[in-house]
Design a protein around this motif. Sequence first.
Motif, mmCIF file in Angstrom:
data_model
loop_
_atom_site.group_PDB
_atom_site.id
_atom_site.type_symbol
_atom_site.label_atom_id
_atom_site.label_comp_id
_atom_site.label_asym_id
_atom_site.label_seq_id
_atom_site.Cartn_x
_atom_site.Cartn_y
_atom_site.Cartn_z
ATOM 1 N N UNK A 94 2.285 -4.517 -31.657
ATOM 2 C CA UNK A 94 3.719 -4.657 -31.398
ATOM 3 C C UNK A 94 4.368 -5.531 -32.465
ATOM 4 N N UNK A 95 3.610 -6.478 -33.003
ATOM 5 C CA UNK A 95 4.114 -7.362 -34.053
ATOM 6 C C UNK A 95 3.066 -7.447 -35.158
ATOM 7 N N UNK A 101 -4.966 -10.353 -40.353
ATOM 8 C CA UNK A 101 -5.203 -9.657 -41.620
ATOM 9 C C UNK A 101 -3.922 -9.112 -42.252
ATOM 10 N N UNK A 102 -2.774 -9.428 -41.668
ATOM 11 C CA UNK A 102 -1.511 -8.914 -42.213
ATOM 12 C C UNK A 102 -1.309 -9.414 -43.643
ATOM 13 N N UNK A 103 -0.873 -8.502 -44.501
ATOM 14 C CA UNK A 103 -0.599 -8.847 -45.900
ATOM 15 C C UNK A 103 0.731 -8.209 -46.301
ATOM 16 N N UNK A 104 1.712 -9.025 -46.661
ATOM 17 C CA UNK A 104 3.058 -8.527 -46.978
ATOM 18 C C UNK A 104 3.130 -8.028 -48.419
ATOM 19 N N UNK A 105 3.669 -6.821 -48.612
ATOM 20 C CA UNK A 105 3.885 -6.252 -49.941
ATOM 21 C C UNK A 105 5.391 -6.071 -50.159
ATOM 22 N N UNK A 106 6.030 -6.963 -50.911
ATOM 23 C CA UNK A 106 7.498 -6.942 -51.043
ATOM 24 C C UNK A 106 8.048 -5.660 -51.650
ATOM 25 N N UNK A 107 7.263 -4.992 -52.537
ATOM 26 C CA UNK A 107 7.791 -3.792 -53.200
ATOM 27 C C UNK A 107 8.006 -2.625 -52.248
ATOM 28 N N UNK A 108 7.419 -2.700 -51.044
ATOM 29 C CA UNK A 108 7.545 -1.588 -50.095
ATOM 30 C C UNK A 108 8.805 -1.696 -49.243
ATOM 31 N N UNK A 115 6.713 -3.247 -35.476
ATOM 32 C CA UNK A 115 5.556 -2.557 -34.885
ATOM 33 C C UNK A 115 4.776 -1.806 -35.954
ATOM 34 N N UNK A 116 3.481 -1.646 -35.696
ATOM 35 C CA UNK A 116 2.597 -0.970 -36.658
ATOM 36 C C UNK A 116 1.452 -0.301 -35.898
ATOM 37 N N UNK A 132 -0.458 5.724 -41.156
ATOM 38 C CA UNK A 132 0.147 4.694 -40.321
ATOM 39 C C UNK A 132 1.634 4.948 -40.110
ATOM 40 N N UNK A 133 2.136 4.378 -39.022
ATOM 41 C CA UNK A 133 3.552 4.462 -38.689
ATOM 42 C C UNK A 133 4.060 3.061 -38.383
ATOM 43 N N UNK A 134 5.382 2.862 -38.590
ATOM 44 C CA UNK A 134 5.999 1.563 -38.331
ATOM 45 C C UNK A 134 7.372 1.772 -37.710
ATOM 46 N N UNK A 135 7.839 0.720 -37.006
ATOM 47 C CA UNK A 135 9.121 0.821 -36.323
ATOM 48 C C UNK A 135 9.795 -0.544 -36.355
ATOM 49 N N UNK A 136 11.126 -0.527 -36.378
ATOM 50 C CA UNK A 136 11.870 -1.790 -36.417
ATOM 51 C C UNK A 136 11.646 -2.599 -35.143
ATOM 52 N N UNK A 137 11.742 -1.936 -33.995
ATOM 53 C CA UNK A 137 11.595 -2.645 -32.723
ATOM 54 C C UNK A 137 10.131 -2.989 -32.459
ATOM 55 N N UNK A 138 9.874 -4.207 -31.987
ATOM 56 C CA UNK A 138 8.487 -4.566 -31.637
ATOM 57 C C UNK A 138 8.027 -3.775 -30.406
#
Length: 758
Positions: A94-95, A101-108, A115-116, A132-138
């Motif tokens: 949900x978050x 293990x989350x790793x932020x990639x700014x170029x994306x 959500x992920x 993979x899929x992602x969504x704005x809402x948690x």
Amino acid sequence: MPTPAVSAARTILTRLHDVMASRNHAQAKLNTVVEVIGESLNSEVCSIYLLREGMLELFATRGLAQEAVHVTRMAIGEGLVGTIAQNSEMLNLAEATAHPDFSYRPETGEDKFHSFAGVPIVRRERAVGVLCVQHVDPRRYEEVEIEALQTVAMVLSELIANADLVDEEDVASLSPQLSGPQRLQGLVLVKGLAAGAAVFHQPRITIEHVMAEDRDAELQRVYLAFDKMREQIDRMASQAEFGVGGEHEEVLETYKMFAYDEGWSRRIIEAIDSGLTAEAAIERVQQRTRMRMRQIDDPLLADRMHDLEDLSNRLLRIVSGQMGTAASMGLRGDSILIARNLGPAELLEYDKRRLKGVILEEGSLTAHVVIVARAMGIPVLGRVRSLRGVVREGDQLLLDGDQGNATVRPLPAMVEAFEARFAKTKERQAAYAALRDVEPFTRDGTRIKVMMNAGLRDDMPNLSLTGADGVGLFRTEFQFLVSATLPARERQTRLYRDVLDAAGDKPVVFRTIDIGGDKVLPYLRHNDGEQEENPAMGWRALRVALERDGLLKVQARAMLEAAAGRTLNVMFPMVAEPWEFEAARAVFEGQRQFLKSQKKLLPEAIRYGAMLEVPALAEQLDVLAPHLSFLSIGTNDLTQFLFAADRSNPKLAERYDWLSPAILRFLRRVQQSVAGYDVDVTVCGEMGGRRLEALALLGIGIRRLSITPASVGPVKELVRKVDLADITEAMNRWLSAPPANLREALTGWAHERGIDTD
């Protein structure tokens, strides 16, 4: 009516069918795929990462910055995507940022998405990419959405293979170098030594076509495959070589139950309805089973899942026409079988003359295959990770089922040392076998009772083979563990009667059902259904039996009927206070009165005993001893409770020493506290089966041991070399003023007197 999961997958696959059939190049197809999935799941982001040059590269995306395509790359194990590829497991968060293990990639430009969810794209049992899929809402994605993603991942695997988007060398690079000797560690499931060539139980079947052209034709193929598989299982169950009424028969009956399970077959048919081929549908359901297996803490339920996976593999081979397993192709020489897991029917197919051992990536002590392997006399090592990444077909293997390891591609010197040890073991076994009819008297003429532990009907021949004085501990729970339902009273009675018949005039001590802890029955659970934080000290053994007194009543009546005209020895496990013993005895006495009123033949005598595993009982032995015929000390649980050290935790191994003055003083005090009563004191468990520990036990006054059948010969041989007065004097001295290392002191003492403690 189709289920939501079927409808979601069918909608996506119908749209993807046209995409796959188009003449567009692979990149264009991937670009369309992410759009289709994103729209179908109402997800703002859908991305595909593929393995290129050892890195996971963003190949296509909907929702992330297009400039990041073919630019963003992650190593295996890096970030959420890398973690999915490394573990070949799904993530549903949900978050996303909350995951370690989350790793932020700014170029994306993914910072606004919370959500992920991601699933691996698997090819030849290795992750070659991630969807993979992602969504704005948690929010966590629904199960139907995850199943749809996993189905699409199978389609992508076919697309990737056909378009050569992933190099086979990249996949191979994930494996370590398969050269030179390597030592593998595992869990001993069946003891013994074995050497032979590595043979994989089943070569992996590669599914070439995922999307079905003709649904009815696929259904017909799977229906015929089910019929053929069930015919094979029925034939194997009827041809098993273990006689009638054994635990193996019960194991195979449970296995057959899965083969005819309508729920399993329905899930496969639903997967075909969604648009998959028969092979892909079976694989899809199998992937779902594996995912759920990883979430199951219950070892018995996990074993049942292994049986289902075994059947899935069999069905997949039938429907694909690739029937060749190592068993059907025949073993060419001495072989060590390699498998993720193995069902009991699968093992029975092998030539027992050439099958020398088994190594499993999974497996547990209660698994059905272990029961069958023990009867076949085949050593088994389980829970050996990454077997396929370390072992190749044909590699030479040395399996040490005593120490819990295996050596792959051993050097000549290693082979020579192993063969020498093997030969020495054979010589020792022959020498111990020669002691079968020799009574174990010490040098000063004291008779020591050396009995054996058992739990299966098929263990009983060891009584005559070893010359043991009887069965000091018969674990009745094994019959419950191999059964899919609570064993009927008649079946329990038959087992107990068969065991008594096999024992003849030698005594058998039946321990009432000891479940709970690591021995969980799916059909007998705690009322609140909650997971226990410390099951070893929780709702188990006699506590279960007294709360579910119907269970104990049935077992009591079965034992009483089985022992008609004989002496019945019954022992209650994990007694903490005298009232528990009295309550359990009252259940037996109540059933005895009932049978008497029914004019049934009763046992000539009943001897009641308690197992001392809970230290608290030692403080009330003066209260309990007058009511006991015997007291059995269960050293495995007792020691972990005394030291507050979980015996299954390898980090605490050094704290779990049976030759600690603390445990030896405790055991001596227990022995002395009942010395004035007519109570037989026996040490049951692994401690008494080790020669050095057995020597210490003799020195503190223990005169009765109940140990594994394999230990009976070695301990009898030890007893005949011991002078009790000598070892008693030494133990009293050491326990009064403990040396820095009592184990070393005792070993030196034994060697000075020519006593081998190995």
